[in-house]
Design an enzyme around this catalytic site. Structure first.
Site, short mmCIF file in Angstrom:
data_model
loop_
_atom_site.label_atom_id
_atom_site.label_comp_id
_atom_site.label_asym_id
_atom_site.label_seq_id
_atom_site.Cartn_x
_atom_site.Cartn_y
_atom_site.Cartn_z
N CYS A 15 0.84 -1.20 0.00
CA CYS A 15 0.00 0.00 0.00
C CYS A 15 0.88 1.24 0.00
CB CYS A 15 -0.90 -0.02 1.23
SG CYS A 15 -2.05 1.37 1.35
N HIS A 20 -10.10 1.43 2.07
CA HIS A 20 -9.67 2.78 2.44
C HIS A 20 -10.86 3.71 2.65
CE1 HIS A 20 -5.36 2.52 2.31
NE2 HIS A 20 -5.36 2.01 1.08
N HIS A 58 -9.20 -3.63 -1.83
CA HIS A 58 -8.16 -2.89 -1.11
C HIS A 58 -8.50 -1.40 -1.05
CE1 HIS A 58 -3.82 -2.13 -0.03
NE2 HIS A 58 -4.17 -0.94 -0.49
N GLU A 59 -8.85 -0.83 -2.21
CA GLU A 59 -9.17 0.60 -2.25
C GLU A 59 -10.50 0.89 -1.54
OE1 GLU A 59 -6.76 2.39 -2.95
OE2 GLU A 59 -5.59 0.91 -4.05
#
Length: 180
Positions: A106, A152, A148-149
């Site tokens: 990341c 966030h 993954h994004e």
């Protein structure tokens, strides 16, 4: 985007420990020229850093905006090639029950890799920058990037998904071992 202003200075990457990475991202009003500009700046920063995705919280903007852009590079040599997709206000509609472990890094957690379980596919919805709603299925590595994004935007990093600290590794060691 009236509550957020864009700085004329280049974007910087928020690092682990900065509060913005632990906040729930706010919805993005569309269309909005400031959101368009932020997306352009995010894409540029992602390219500069060699990433395959980026989310607005990673550049200090707690907004539900992200880009996925799989392509082979030094960090992900086996990544499939795809055109970048800007996603505003994304969500997961369905996902496979079967999961696969894979190594993730990341931009906001430099120097560390971790093995993370992610679904093999996800059905997602998102708005493009004109405000048009889209629905699509993402599979494999691209599904991993999306998840993954998306994390966030929920105030999470991949470290929150690592099941065992023995599944963490310095990026330098990861590269030396040739893991993917």
């Amino acid at each position: 985007m009236s509550q957020t202003t864009l700085s004329p200075t280049p974007l910087t990457i928020a690092l682990l420990g900065e509060a913005v990475l632990r906040q729930q991202a706010r919805p993005v009003p569309l269309p909005d020229p400031l959101v368009d500009r932020l997306a352009q700046q995010m894409h540029q920063k992602m390219e500069e850093q060699g990433g395959v995705g980026i989310a607005a919280p990673q550049v200090h903007h707690s907004l539900a905006l992200m880009i996925i852009a799989s392509r082979p590079n030094a960090r992900y040599p086996d990544a499939p090639q795809m055109d970048p997709v800007v996603m505003a206000n994304p969500g997961i509609e369905a996902q496979s029950s079967e999961q696969e472990k894979g190594w993730e890094g990341c931009l906001s957690v430099p120097g560390i890799r971790g093995r993370v379980s992610r679904p093999l596919w996800v059905d997602v919805r998102f708005d493009d920058l004109s405000g048009q709603r889209h629905h699509t299925r993402l599979e494999g590595f691209v599904a991993r990037i999306f998840c993954h994004e998306f994390d966030h935007l929920c105030g999470l990093t991949f470290l929150d998904r690592v099941e065992d600290n023995r599944q963490l590794m310095a990026t330098e060691v990861w590269l030396r071992k040739g893991l993917s």
